[in-house]
Motif scaffolding. Structure first.
Motif, PDB file in Angstrom:
ATOM      1  N   SER A 284       0.835  -1.204   0.000  1.00 55.93           N
ATOM      2  CA  SER A 284       0.000   0.000   0.000  1.00 55.93           C
ATOM      3  C   SER A 284       0.869   1.253   0.000  1.00 55.93           C
ATOM      4  O   SER A 284       2.064   1.218   0.320  1.00 55.93           O
ATOM      5  CB  SER A 284      -0.927   0.000   1.216  1.00 55.93           C
ATOM      6  N   LYS A 285       0.237   2.378  -0.345  1.00 50.05           N
ATOM      7  CA  LYS A 285       0.970   3.641  -0.393  1.00 50.05           C
ATOM      8  C   LYS A 285       1.413   4.080   0.999  1.00 50.05           C
ATOM      9  O   LYS A 285       2.489   4.647   1.166  1.00 50.05           O
ATOM     10  CB  LYS A 285       0.093   4.717  -1.043  1.00 50.05           C
ATOM     11  N   ARG A 286       0.572   3.833   1.992  1.00 49.12           N
ATOM     12  CA  ARG A 286       0.938   4.208   3.357  1.00 49.12           C
ATOM     13  C   ARG A 286       2.138   3.395   3.838  1.00 49.12           C
ATOM     14  O   ARG A 286       3.025   3.924   4.520  1.00 49.12           O
ATOM     15  CB  ARG A 286      -0.253   3.996   4.289  1.00 49.12           C
ATOM     16  N   GLN A 287       2.169   2.110   3.478  1.00 46.70           N
ATOM     17  CA  GLN A 287       3.312   1.293   3.883  1.00 46.70           C
ATOM     18  C   GLN A 287       4.589   1.782   3.198  1.00 46.70           C
ATOM     19  O   GLN A 287       5.654   1.845   3.828  1.00 46.70           O
ATOM     20  CB  GLN A 287       3.066  -0.177   3.530  1.00 46.70           C
ATOM     21  N   GLU A 288       4.492   2.142   1.916  1.00 48.14           N
ATOM     22  CA  GLU A 288       5.663   2.650   1.213  1.00 48.14           C
ATOM     23  C   GLU A 288       6.143   3.965   1.818  1.00 48.14           C
ATOM     24  O   GLU A 288       7.346   4.223   1.901  1.00 48.14           O
ATOM     25  CB  GLU A 288       5.334   2.844  -0.273  1.00 48.14           C
ATOM     26  N   LYS A 289       5.194   4.791   2.264  1.00 51.85           N
ATOM     27  CA  LYS A 289       5.561   6.060   2.893  1.00 51.85           C
ATOM     28  C   LYS A 289       6.321   5.826   4.191  1.00 51.85           C
ATOM     29  O   LYS A 289       7.332   6.490   4.475  1.00 51.85           O
ATOM     30  CB  LYS A 289       4.298   6.890   3.155  1.00 51.85           C
ATOM     31  N   VAL A 290       5.860   4.880   5.003  1.00 50.25           N
ATOM     32  CA  VAL A 290       6.539   4.574   6.261  1.00 50.25           C
ATOM     33  C   VAL A 290       7.899   3.938   5.995  1.00 50.25           C
ATOM     34  O   VAL A 290       8.875   4.202   6.706  1.00 50.25           O
ATOM     35  CB  VAL A 290       5.662   3.650   7.129  1.00 50.25           C
ATOM     36  N   LYS A 291       8.002   3.123   4.956  1.00 51.20           N
ATOM     37  CA  LYS A 291       9.283   2.513   4.599  1.00 51.20           C
ATOM     38  C   LYS A 291      10.306   3.575   4.219  1.00 51.20           C
ATOM     39  O   LYS A 291      11.488   3.483   4.575  1.00 51.20           O
ATOM     40  CB  LYS A 291       9.099   1.519   3.455  1.00 51.20           C
ATOM     41  N   ARG A 292       9.850   4.591   3.480  1.00 52.48           N
ATOM     42  CA  ARG A 292      10.766   5.679   3.114  1.00 52.48           C
ATOM     43  C   ARG A 292      11.247   6.430   4.348  1.00 52.48           C
ATOM     44  O   ARG A 292      12.410   6.840   4.433  1.00 52.48           O
ATOM     45  CB  ARG A 292      10.079   6.633   2.133  1.00 52.48           C
ATOM     46  N   GLN A 293      10.347   6.599   5.337  1.00 47.38           N
ATOM     47  CA  GLN A 293      10.737   7.267   6.569  1.00 47.38           C
ATOM     48  C   GLN A 293      11.757   6.432   7.338  1.00 47.38           C
ATOM     49  O   GLN A 293      12.708   6.968   7.916  1.00 47.38           O
ATOM     50  CB  GLN A 293       9.501   7.531   7.432  1.00 47.38           C
ATOM     51  N   ILE A 294      11.577   5.119   7.353  1.00 46.99           N
ATOM     52  CA  ILE A 294      12.542   4.240   8.014  1.00 46.99           C
ATOM     53  C   ILE A 294      13.905   4.352   7.326  1.00 46.99           C
ATOM     54  O   ILE A 294      14.964   4.390   7.985  1.00 46.99           O
ATOM     55  CB  ILE A 294      12.048   2.780   7.993  1.00 46.99           C
ATOM     56  N   ALA A 295      13.892   4.413   6.000  1.00 40.93           N
ATOM     57  CA  ALA A 295      15.151   4.541   5.259  1.00 40.93           C
ATOM     58  C   ALA A 295      15.845   5.857   5.572  1.00 40.93           C
ATOM     59  O   ALA A 295      17.071   5.909   5.718  1.00 40.93           O
ATOM     60  CB  ALA A 295      14.887   4.422   3.761  1.00 40.93           C
ATOM     61  N   LYS A 296      15.062   6.944   5.702  1.00 38.38           N
ATOM     62  CA  LYS A 296      15.658   8.237   6.028  1.00 38.38           C
ATOM     63  C   LYS A 296      16.248   8.245   7.435  1.00 38.38           C
ATOM     64  O   LYS A 296      17.340   8.781   7.661  1.00 38.38           O
ATOM     65  CB  LYS A 296      14.597   9.345   5.895  1.00 38.38           C
ATOM     66  N   ASP A 297      15.532   7.643   8.387  1.00 36.50           N
ATOM     67  CA  ASP A 297      16.052   7.578   9.755  1.00 36.50           C
ATOM     68  C   ASP A 297      17.312   6.714   9.823  1.00 36.50           C
ATOM     69  O   ASP A 297      18.266   7.044  10.538  1.00 36.50           O
ATOM     70  CB  ASP A 297      14.985   7.031  10.703  1.00 36.50           C
ATOM     71  N   SER A 298      17.325   5.615   9.086  1.00 38.71           N
ATOM     72  CA  SER A 298      18.514   4.759   9.058  1.00 38.71           C
ATOM     73  C   SER A 298      19.691   5.487   8.425  1.00 38.71           C
ATOM     74  O   SER A 298      20.839   5.349   8.874  1.00 38.71           O
ATOM     75  CB  SER A 298      18.220   3.472   8.286  1.00 38.71           C
ATOM     76  N   ALA A 299      19.414   6.279   7.384  1.00 38.13           N
ATOM     77  CA  ALA A 299      20.479   7.054   6.752  1.00 38.13           C
ATOM     78  C   ALA A 299      21.024   8.113   7.708  1.00 38.13           C
ATOM     79  O   ALA A 299      22.225   8.386   7.729  1.00 38.13           O
ATOM     80  CB  ALA A 299      19.956   7.712   5.483  1.00 38.13           C
ATOM     81  N   LYS A 300      20.135   8.703   8.518  1.00 36.90           N
ATOM     82  CA  LYS A 300      20.577   9.686   9.503  1.00 36.90           C
ATOM     83  C   LYS A 300      21.529   9.048  10.510  1.00 36.90           C
ATOM     84  O   LYS A 300      22.560   9.641  10.887  1.00 36.90           O
ATOM     85  CB  LYS A 300      19.361  10.275  10.215  1.00 36.90           C
ATOM     86  N   LEU A 301      21.205   7.837  10.964  1.00 40.95           N
ATOM     87  CA  LEU A 301      22.098   7.120  11.881  1.00 40.95           C
ATOM     88  C   LEU A 301      23.452   6.864  11.228  1.00 40.95           C
ATOM     89  O   LEU A 301      24.505   7.021  11.871  1.00 40.95           O
ATOM     90  CB  LEU A 301      21.464   5.789  12.295  1.00 40.95           C
TER      91      LEU A 301
END
Length: 288
Positions: free
Chosen positions: A251-268
């Motif tokens: 779903s689009k909402r799941q893809e949106k949350v996945k992108r946020q997880i990727a951004k947070d992981s990149a920040k780490l």
């Protein structure tokens, strides 16, 4: 002469994002089609006695994939399709040299990029400002805005990539800088003697609670701000991972949350990389 690489953040418009995404998709289709074609020939060669002894074609051709079923490939500059086939061919050459495995199909959303050779872009400096024009005369995306945070030379080719919804321009260029011969460095160390080397060298111990402790008793740890950022991002990642598990797959909402997880992981990753650079700089300066 030394080869220097640089990666710059790009800021395309919505229209440019759409065109670049289409070009990246076309390049990925050609690469994956070459992988599928190679797999077909290798499988068919094992099962057909009439083809015994015939070599598997490993070339840079791509025109066989353009047909009435793929009219959207014609909307992409042919140079981008050709460059994608060249990348596949180069990957196969590395396999022959024993440097890597066979080329495998690329997945959408992972390392999306296009390789632009000199006929596909114009990079020039006008009144102290760099301007990058991407595409051909008939098919182009206009001037792409990017952040030039340091000086560089005009390259022969460059790559436009997309990662976590962010766009980047990366390339390599030659610099008139001499690199010392490793054997000369070894000879200089031998001349200095053992006592001088012991004074100039130090050992470093990697730990869990404290990242680095040198033999001189110096401790290198994250700053309070970095520790706060790490705790905050790890908490957000755990929370969003639970949300992903409960959401509908694809779903689009799941893809949106996945992108946020990727951004947070990149920040780490950026925090750890920044700590590594600062600590290594302090270690080197402390030994001067």
């Amino acid at each position: 002469m030394t080869l220097t690489g640089i990666k710059l953040r790009a800021y395309p418009t919505d229209n440019q994002k759409q065109v670049l995404s289409q070009w990246m998709g076309c390049a990925r289709v050609i690469y994956n089609a070459k992988c599928s074609e190679d797999h077909y020939f290798r499988t068919f060669l094992r099962k057909s006695l009439t083809l015994t002894g015939h070599p598997i074609p490993v070339d840079q051709s791509y025109s066989q994939f353009k047909s009435d079923e793929t009219p959207w490939l014609s909307a992409c500059p042919s140079q981008i399709l050709r460059n994608s086939a060249v990348i596949w061919y180069q990957a196969y050459q590395r396999f022959f040299q024993g440097l890597s495995g066979r080329p495998v199909a690329k997945k959408k959303g992972r390392k999306d990029s296009i390789w632009l050779t000199s006929e596909l872009f114009t990079l020039e400096e006008v009144e102290g400002e760099w301007k990058l024009l991407i595409g051909t005369k008939t098919r182009n995306v206009g001037y792409l805005s990017f952040e030039a945070h340091r000086e560089f030379k005009v390259p022969k080719s460059l790559r436009v990539s997309r990662l976590r919804g962010e766009y980047y321009v990366s390339f390599s260029y030659e610099e008139d800088r001499l690199v010392s011969d490793p054997w000369e460095q070894v000879s200089d160390l031998i001349i200095q003697g053992e006592s001088a080397l012991k004074e100039a060298c130090s050992g470093n111990d990697r730990g869990v609670k404290i990242p680095v402790v040198s033999s001189r008793g110096e401790r290198y740890d994250f700053t309070p701000e970095q520790k706060k950022t790490i705790r905050k991002k790890k908490k957000q990642i755990r929370k969003n991972q639970k949300r992903v598990a409960r959401q509908k797959k694809g779903s689009k909402r799941q893809e949106k949350v996945k992108r946020q997880i990727a951004k947070d992981s990149a920040k780490l990753a950026h925090v750890r990389e920044d700590f590594a650079h600062q600590s290594s700089c302090r270690l080197v300066k402390g030994q001067e």
